[in-house]
Design a protein around this motif. Structure first.
Motif, PDB file in Angstrom:
ATOM      1  N   THR A 170       0.782  -3.474 -10.886  1.00 18.65           N
ATOM      2  CA  THR A 170       0.790  -1.975 -10.873  1.00 18.65           C
ATOM      3  C   THR A 170       1.837  -1.048 -11.565  1.00 18.65           C
ATOM      4  O   THR A 170       1.768  -0.445 -12.039  1.00 18.65           O
ATOM      5  CB  THR A 170      -0.303  -1.310  -9.210  1.00 18.65           C
ATOM      6  OG1 THR A 170      -1.116  -2.856  -8.941  1.00 18.65           O
ATOM      7  CG2 THR A 170      -0.265  -0.109  -9.918  1.00 18.65           C
ATOM      8  N   LEU A 171       3.177  -1.146 -10.616  1.00 18.53           N
ATOM      9  CA  LEU A 171       4.263  -0.438 -10.772  1.00 18.53           C
ATOM     10  C   LEU A 171       5.714  -0.986 -11.638  1.00 18.53           C
ATOM     11  O   LEU A 171       6.541  -0.803 -12.129  1.00 18.53           O
ATOM     12  CB  LEU A 171       4.710  -0.441  -9.137  1.00 18.53           C
ATOM     13  CG  LEU A 171       3.773   0.546  -8.892  1.00 18.53           C
ATOM     14  CD1 LEU A 171       4.444   0.929  -7.429  1.00 18.53           C
ATOM     15  CD2 LEU A 171       3.875   1.854  -9.558  1.00 18.53           C
ATOM     16  N   ILE A 231      -2.425   6.445  -5.749  1.00 16.59           N
ATOM     17  CA  ILE A 231      -3.172   5.245  -5.546  1.00 16.59           C
ATOM     18  C   ILE A 231      -3.077   4.945  -4.452  1.00 16.59           C
ATOM     19  O   ILE A 231      -2.520   3.569  -3.771  1.00 16.59           O
ATOM     20  CB  ILE A 231      -3.899   5.111  -7.230  1.00 16.59           C
ATOM     21  CG1 ILE A 231      -2.856   3.918  -7.726  1.00 16.59           C
ATOM     22  CG2 ILE A 231      -3.827   5.788  -7.782  1.00 16.59           C
ATOM     23  CD1 ILE A 231      -3.004   2.693  -8.377  1.00 16.59           C
ATOM     24  N   ASP A 232      -3.978   4.231  -4.187  1.00 16.15           N
ATOM     25  CA  ASP A 232      -4.760   3.320  -3.424  1.00 16.15           C
ATOM     26  C   ASP A 232      -4.652   1.857  -3.914  1.00 16.15           C
ATOM     27  O   ASP A 232      -5.780   1.226  -4.668  1.00 16.15           O
ATOM     28  CB  ASP A 232      -5.857   3.289  -2.188  1.00 16.15           C
ATOM     29  CG  ASP A 232      -6.143   2.271  -1.015  1.00 16.15           C
ATOM     30  OD1 ASP A 232      -5.570   1.509  -1.528  1.00 16.15           O
ATOM     31  OD2 ASP A 232      -7.386   2.365  -0.270  1.00 16.15           O
ATOM     32  N   TYR A 240       0.961  -1.351  -0.042  1.00 16.86           N
ATOM     33  CA  TYR A 240      -0.438  -0.042  -0.588  1.00 16.86           C
ATOM     34  C   TYR A 240       0.992   1.370   0.232  1.00 16.86           C
ATOM     35  O   TYR A 240       0.899   2.294  -0.695  1.00 16.86           O
ATOM     36  CB  TYR A 240      -0.855  -0.271   1.523  1.00 16.86           C
ATOM     37  CG  TYR A 240      -1.841   1.261   1.235  1.00 16.86           C
ATOM     38  CD1 TYR A 240      -2.811   1.713   0.875  1.00 16.86           C
ATOM     39  CD2 TYR A 240      -1.096   2.337   2.620  1.00 16.86           C
ATOM     40  CE1 TYR A 240      -3.519   2.465   0.755  1.00 16.86           C
ATOM     41  CE2 TYR A 240      -1.911   3.782   2.647  1.00 16.86           C
ATOM     42  CZ  TYR A 240      -3.526   3.074   1.922  1.00 16.86           C
ATOM     43  OH  TYR A 240      -3.711   4.636   1.684  1.00 16.86           O
ATOM     44  N   ILE A 241       1.847   1.374   0.929  1.00 13.23           N
ATOM     45  CA  ILE A 241       2.863   2.309   0.968  1.00 13.23           C
ATOM     46  C   ILE A 241       3.881   2.206  -0.200  1.00 13.23           C
ATOM     47  O   ILE A 241       3.157   3.792  -1.431  1.00 13.23           O
ATOM     48  CB  ILE A 241       3.802   2.329   2.515  1.00 13.23           C
ATOM     49  CG1 ILE A 241       2.979   2.537   3.657  1.00 13.23           C
ATOM     50  CG2 ILE A 241       4.639   3.464   2.037  1.00 13.23           C
ATOM     51  CD1 ILE A 241       3.623   2.151   5.103  1.00 13.23           C
ATOM     52  N   ALA A 242       4.256   1.328  -1.094  1.00 12.34           N
ATOM     53  CA  ALA A 242       5.428   1.515  -2.195  1.00 12.34           C
ATOM     54  C   ALA A 242       3.795   2.448  -3.199  1.00 12.34           C
ATOM     55  O   ALA A 242       4.442   3.289  -3.783  1.00 12.34           O
ATOM     56  CB  ALA A 242       5.264   0.314  -2.383  1.00 12.34           C
ATOM     57  N   VAL A 243       2.624   2.163  -3.347  1.00 14.68           N
ATOM     58  CA  VAL A 243       1.740   2.035  -4.362  1.00 14.68           C
ATOM     59  C   VAL A 243       1.623   3.882  -4.478  1.00 14.68           C
ATOM     60  O   VAL A 243       1.415   5.214  -5.484  1.00 14.68           O
ATOM     61  CB  VAL A 243       0.679   1.533  -4.840  1.00 14.68           C
ATOM     62  CG1 VAL A 243       0.378   1.787  -5.702  1.00 14.68           C
ATOM     63  CG2 VAL A 243       1.686   0.070  -5.539  1.00 14.68           C
ATOM     64  N   GLY A 297      -7.011  -5.815  -5.844  1.00 15.75           N
ATOM     65  CA  GLY A 297      -7.203  -5.174  -4.819  1.00 15.75           C
ATOM     66  C   GLY A 297      -6.391  -5.741  -3.002  1.00 15.75           C
ATOM     67  O   GLY A 297      -7.096  -5.430  -2.187  1.00 15.75           O
ATOM     68  N   SER A 298      -5.850  -6.735  -3.750  1.00 11.55           N
ATOM     69  CA  SER A 298      -4.554  -6.892  -2.678  1.00 11.55           C
ATOM     70  C   SER A 298      -3.731  -6.186  -2.538  1.00 11.55           C
ATOM     71  O   SER A 298      -3.417  -5.627  -3.909  1.00 11.55           O
ATOM     72  CB  SER A 298      -3.875  -8.216  -3.311  1.00 11.55           C
ATOM     73  OG  SER A 298      -3.032  -8.976  -1.984  1.00 11.55           O
ATOM     74  N   THR A 299      -3.257  -5.785  -1.388  1.00 17.48           N
ATOM     75  CA  THR A 299      -2.096  -4.924  -1.280  1.00 17.48           C
ATOM     76  C   THR A 299      -0.466  -5.739  -1.538  1.00 17.48           C
ATOM     77  O   THR A 299       0.403  -5.264  -1.556  1.00 17.48           O
ATOM     78  CB  THR A 299      -1.897  -4.197   0.299  1.00 17.48           C
ATOM     79  OG1 THR A 299      -1.916  -6.006   1.247  1.00 17.48           O
ATOM     80  CG2 THR A 299      -3.162  -3.833   0.362  1.00 17.48           C
ATOM     81  N   GLY A 300      -0.609  -7.251  -2.088  1.00 19.35           N
ATOM     82  CA  GLY A 300       0.639  -7.898  -1.676  1.00 19.35           C
ATOM     83  C   GLY A 300       1.242  -7.944  -3.407  1.00 19.35           C
ATOM     84  O   GLY A 300       0.802  -6.970  -3.768  1.00 19.35           O
TER      85      GLY A 300
END
Length: 226
Positions: A52-53, A34-35, A25-28, A42-45
């Motif tokens: 995403t990145l 964005i969240d 979450y923090i990295a993105v 929808g996962s933060t893994g």
């Protein structure tokens, strides 16, 4: 005895908080603003961060999430090493008997923290990377064998979720093969079942043939991670 129980309880709380640290979450949020819970799965893994990145951020999140599991178990080892030289431990307390159970509980607490982070309203990831760190700290043989299964399946299928669930199943087998204590075997069973349960939506997509492979984008709406 009260001091010892308090220390054990505190170590479990810290293990949960370590697991709760929202790396993805923090990295993105920092890099893209964005969240991550609103994109992809929808996962933060690490897998969703990868989509995403890109590879660099995905590898970074994977490493930190794995480290969270290592630290949660290392904390318990440090606690027992400290307690072995203290007078407040009652002579009736068998530290060798307690340690594997406490390691197991700390591992489960870290897994729960990653998937139900107190910092993200009890949402999070699927606990795969954190589980790997826990396994490596518990028994490096089991951890490396499980990683090998994951790598083999992902090389063939190019599907991370299938590889993660296969690894989750293999953990219990490797715990027995490498003669791990009963608490660790129970961790393999409970932790493996929990990781598979966290992949419910992935299982549905696998059955319908819509689960994305590495490099593909998930086009469905983010799943509910709460």
């Amino acid at each position: 005895m009260a001091i010892w129980l308090s220390l054990c309880g505190a170590s479990l709380v810290v293990a949960y908080l370590l697991g709760s640290f929202p790396t993805g979450y923090i990295a993105v949020k920092q890099l893209k603003g964005i969240d991550i819970r609103e994109v992809g799965s929808g996962s933060t893994g690490a897998t969703n961060v990868l989509r995403t990145l890109g590879k660099g951020a995905g590898a970074f999140v994977l490493g930190i999430d794995c480290l969270k599991g290592v630290l949660a178990i290392a904390l318990v080892y440090a606690l027992f090493n400290f307690a072995s030289n203290q007078d407040f431990i009652p002579p009736t307390v068998n530290l060798q008997l307690w340690q594997p159970w406490m390691v197991t509980l700390a591992g489960l607490a870290a897994i729960l923290g990653h998937s139900k982070s107190i910092f993200l309203g009890f949402t999070g990831g699927k606990s795969v990377a954190t589980s790997l760190g826990i396994l490596l700290a518990m028994s490096w043989q089991v951890g490396l064998a499980t990683l090998g299964v994951f790598a083999f399946v992902v090389a063939i299928s190019r599907i991370v979720s299938l590889s993660s669930m296969t690894g989750a199943i293999a953990v219990s087998i490797f715990m027995v093969v490498f003669y791990q204590p009963l608490p660790y075997i129970l961790f393999g069973i409970l932790g493996g079942l929990y990781v598979i349960m966290r992949h419910r939506s992935n299982i549905e997509r696998l059955l319908t043939g819509t689960e994305p492979k590495i490099g593909q984008i998930l086009t469905t709406e983010p799943e509910q991670t709460a």
